[in-house]
Design an enzyme around this catalytic site. Structure first.
Site, PDB file in Angstrom:
ATOM      1  CG  LEU A  62      -1.885  -1.232   1.305  1.00  0.00           C
ATOM      2  CD1 LEU A  62      -2.800  -1.110   2.510  1.00  0.00           C
ATOM      3  CD2 LEU A  62      -2.686  -1.480   0.040  1.00  0.00           C
ATOM      4  CG  HIS A  80       1.074   6.247  -2.928  1.00  0.00           C
ATOM      5  ND1 HIS A  80       0.589   6.321  -1.638  1.00  0.00           N
ATOM      6  CD2 HIS A  80       0.003   6.319  -3.749  1.00  0.00           C
ATOM      7  CE1 HIS A  80      -0.728   6.444  -1.684  1.00  0.00           C
ATOM      8  NE2 HIS A  80      -1.113   6.443  -2.940  1.00  0.00           N
ATOM      9  CG  MET A 109       5.759   4.176   5.266  1.00  0.00           C
ATOM     10  SD  MET A 109       5.908   3.467   6.925  1.00  0.00           S
ATOM     11  CE  MET A 109       6.471   1.829   6.549  1.00  0.00           C
ATOM     12  CG  ASP A 152      24.211 -10.541   5.621  1.00  0.00           C
ATOM     13  OD1 ASP A 152      24.022 -11.727   5.970  1.00  0.00           O
ATOM     14  OD2 ASP A 152      24.709 -10.225   4.527  1.00  0.00           O
TER      15      ASP A 152
END
Length: 162
Positions: free
Chosen positions: A75, A77, A113, A128
């Protein structure tokens, strides 16, 4: 009206329609921390990690992740980011690295986000590349620091420094 923007009145998930929003200059910054043992911390600082330049690799990973946010988070954009910056700062007294990101654009929706995605992927990359020497590393305090622009205006976190 439902106060959650990505859920409609019936409870179904939906992508917010930003068509009628104005294009404005927007930015957001985020941060997070990764803690590790002294040997691993020192190896990162001294560029002696067997996998290479840990900090440079994590910065690139964070930038790439911000650009792919809409592919990772449902959701969101797809955005034309004009700037993504990722900084990784050693904090020797706490045996941690502070990862910050800032994302900018001129558009119809915010970039919080993208800033959070950049921080999280940079943290994951640090993990990692260092997990062989310290599998007990951990992340803390990932958060949005501020957002600027848009209909709701400017916002800054009220949380104290970590």
């Amino acid at each position: 009206m439902n106060p959650l923007t990505h859920v409609d009145d019936s409870g179904a998930a939906n992508m917010v329609d930003v068509d009628n929003k104005s294009v404005t200059s927007r930015s957001a910054s985020a941060e997070g921390f990764i803690y590790m043992n002294k040997m691993t911390f020192d190896a990162v600082i001294e560029h002696s990690n067997k996998k290479g330049d840990v900090i440079a690799t994590a910065k690139i990973a964070g930038i790439m992740a911000a650009k792919k946010c809409a592919d990772l988070i449902p959701l969101c954009h797809p955005l034309m980011l004009s700037k993504v910056a990722v900084e990784i700062t050693p904090e020797a007294e706490k045996l941690r690295f502070r990862v910050t990101s800032t994302c900018k654009l001129s558009g119809k929706t915010g970039v919080e986000m993208e800033a959070l995605t950049a921080v999280n992927v940079a943290l994951l990359t640090l993990f990692d590349m260092c997990k062989a020497s310290d599998p007990e590393m951990h992340f803390e305090h990932v958060r949005v620091l501020q957002k600027l622009g848009g209909k709701s205006g400017n916002w800054q976190s009220s949380h104290k420094e970590h």
